[in-house]
Design an enzyme around this catalytic site. Structure first.
Site, PDB file in Angstrom:
ATOM      1  N   ASP A   1     -15.783 105.797  32.348  1.00 17.53           N
ATOM      2  CA  ASP A   1     -15.706 107.233  32.583  1.00 17.53           C
ATOM      3  C   ASP A   1     -16.968 107.836  32.000  1.00 17.53           C
ATOM      4  O   ASP A   1     -17.271 107.630  30.820  1.00 17.53           O
ATOM      5  CB  ASP A   1     -14.467 107.871  31.950  1.00 17.53           C
ATOM      6  CG  ASP A   1     -14.217 109.254  32.541  1.00 17.53           C
ATOM      7  OD1 ASP A   1     -14.011 109.347  33.761  1.00 17.53           O
ATOM      8  OD2 ASP A   1     -14.240 110.243  31.787  1.00 17.53           O
TER       9      ASP A   1
ATOM     10  N   HIS B   1     -27.231 107.607  41.437  1.00 17.45           N
ATOM     11  CA  HIS B   1     -26.088 108.310  41.996  1.00 17.45           C
ATOM     12  C   HIS B   1     -25.731 109.465  41.063  1.00 17.45           C
ATOM     13  O   HIS B   1     -26.279 109.607  39.970  1.00 17.45           O
ATOM     14  CB  HIS B   1     -24.891 107.365  42.165  1.00 17.45           C
ATOM     15  CG  HIS B   1     -24.496 106.648  40.908  1.00 17.45           C
ATOM     16  ND1 HIS B   1     -23.592 107.157  40.012  1.00 17.45           N
ATOM     17  CD2 HIS B   1     -24.903 105.459  40.380  1.00 17.45           C
ATOM     18  CE1 HIS B   1     -23.440 106.319  39.001  1.00 17.45           C
ATOM     19  NE2 HIS B   1     -24.228 105.279  39.197  1.00 17.45           N
TER      20      HIS B   1
ATOM     21  N   ASP C   1     -28.151 111.841  38.624  1.00 15.51           N
ATOM     22  CA  ASP C   1     -29.395 111.150  38.257  1.00 15.51           C
ATOM     23  C   ASP C   1     -30.666 111.906  38.638  1.00 15.51           C
ATOM     24  O   ASP C   1     -31.628 111.941  37.856  1.00 15.51           O
ATOM     25  CB  ASP C   1     -29.433 109.751  38.874  1.00 15.51           C
ATOM     26  CG  ASP C   1     -28.527 108.762  38.155  1.00 15.51           C
ATOM     27  OD1 ASP C   1     -27.943 109.138  37.119  1.00 15.51           O
ATOM     28  OD2 ASP C   1     -28.397 107.616  38.630  1.00 15.51           O
TER      29      ASP C   1
ATOM     30  N   HIS D   1     -27.101 105.482  29.528  1.00 14.73           N
ATOM     31  CA  HIS D   1     -25.874 105.574  28.743  1.00 14.73           C
ATOM     32  C   HIS D   1     -24.948 104.402  29.036  1.00 14.73           C
ATOM     33  O   HIS D   1     -24.291 103.869  28.145  1.00 14.73           O
ATOM     34  CB  HIS D   1     -25.166 106.900  29.046  1.00 14.73           C
ATOM     35  CG  HIS D   1     -24.981 107.172  30.504  1.00 14.73           C
ATOM     36  ND1 HIS D   1     -26.020 107.148  31.419  1.00 14.73           N
ATOM     37  CD2 HIS D   1     -23.868 107.468  31.242  1.00 14.73           C
ATOM     38  CE1 HIS D   1     -25.566 107.420  32.628  1.00 14.73           C
ATOM     39  NE2 HIS D   1     -24.264 107.605  32.546  1.00 14.73           N
TER      40      HIS D   1
ATOM     41  N   ASN E   1     -16.250 104.193  43.386  1.00  9.34           N
ATOM     42  CA  ASN E   1     -17.614 104.686  43.593  1.00  9.34           C
ATOM     43  C   ASN E   1     -18.535 103.488  43.813  1.00  9.34           C
ATOM     44  O   ASN E   1     -18.807 102.744  42.873  1.00  9.34           O
ATOM     45  CB  ASN E   1     -18.046 105.482  42.359  1.00  9.34           C
ATOM     46  CG  ASN E   1     -19.440 106.057  42.467  1.00  9.34           C
ATOM     47  OD1 ASN E   1     -20.322 105.455  43.069  1.00  9.34           O
ATOM     48  ND2 ASN E   1     -19.658 107.209  41.862  1.00  9.34           N
TER      49      ASN E   1
ATOM     50  N   LYS F   1     -33.573 101.677  34.872  1.00  9.95           N
ATOM     51  CA  LYS F   1     -32.427 102.503  34.485  1.00  9.95           C
ATOM     52  C   LYS F   1     -31.416 101.675  33.692  1.00  9.95           C
ATOM     53  O   LYS F   1     -30.848 102.150  32.704  1.00  9.95           O
ATOM     54  CB  LYS F   1     -31.762 103.110  35.714  1.00  9.95           C
ATOM     55  CG  LYS F   1     -30.598 104.023  35.336  1.00  9.95           C
ATOM     56  CD  LYS F   1     -29.845 104.538  36.539  1.00  9.95           C
ATOM     57  CE  LYS F   1     -28.599 105.290  36.098  1.00  9.95           C
ATOM     58  NZ  LYS F   1     -27.742 105.707  37.215  1.00  9.95           N
TER      59      LYS F   1
END
Length: 213
Positions: free
Chosen positions: A84, A172, A175, A200, A25, A195
């Site tokens: 993940d 992405h 979001d 997280h 990604n 961000k």
């Protein structure tokens, strides 16, 4: 860390050098590379090394991160870092959760995935006559694996609220539909610098950086 049931061991330090980001990604690779700046690492992606994407057969974020990191470390002969992550919606019993990417179908169409979440929430409202809570949280599990099989892992979280219609074209995944607690902009409206302070993934990286560097 991995190795449940064993005596606690000191966390292994990560030496400067080449590190594989076990992801195909581009947005995620870019975000991770930015979070690793300044630590003497030469970051390369699994895609740039033509490494295959392993099937994510784990039942938790940590398990899936670990299997991806182990696969990349084994195939490349280099330390590998895998992430993940996913969106957990309270009203949907934590879905899409570990299946967050799969909700976008084979093309990973997150526009479709966000519409699917709204469809599910709308169905609940139609069935109960009450709008469901729109609280949600993102989870990020990081697994850092070495070619000898050693693995360290870390898990971060950020809570927030889902918005509709979606807002912003940055970031992405999910979001644009997620506004973190204490803010009035969605992740899709925030620049990378902001961000990367509150997400997280930033939470998990702070833990990792403190431990392995």
């Amino acid at each position: 860390m991995s190795g449940e049931g064993k005596e606690p061991q000191a966390i292994r330090k990560l030496a400067p050098g080449k590190l594989v980001i076990a992801s195909h990604n581009p947005g995620k690779v870019r975000e991770i590379a930015a979070l690793l700046e300044g630590h003497g690492l030469d970051v390369v992606s699994a895609a740039s090394l033509d490494l295959p994407e392993p099937e994510e057969t784990g039942t938790t974020f940590v398990m899936n991160a670990e299997l991806k990191a182990r696969a990349a470390a084994d195939l490349s002969g280099l330390p590998a870092l895998a992430d993940d992550s996913g969106l957990c919606v309270d009203a949907l019993d934590g879905d899409p959760g570990i299946f967050s990417a799969r909700w976008g179908g084979p093309d990973k169409d997150f526009g479709m995935a966000m519409r699917l979440i709204e469809d599910h929430l709308g169905r609940i409202e139609a069935e109960t006559g009450t709008a469901p809570a729109r609280s949600a949280h993102f989870v990020c599990a990081l697994a850092l694996a070495w070619p000898d099989g050693h693995v360290e892992w870390f898990e971060g979280r950020v809570d927030g609220t889902l918005v509709s219609p979606v807002r912003g074209d940055k970031g992405h995944g999910y979001d644009p539909m997620f506004v973190p607690d204490g803010h009035d902009r969605s992740f899709g409206e925030m620049n990378d610098a902001l961000k990367n302070e509150i997400s997280h993934r930033a939470d998990a990286f702070r833990q990792m950086v403190a431990a392995v560097f």
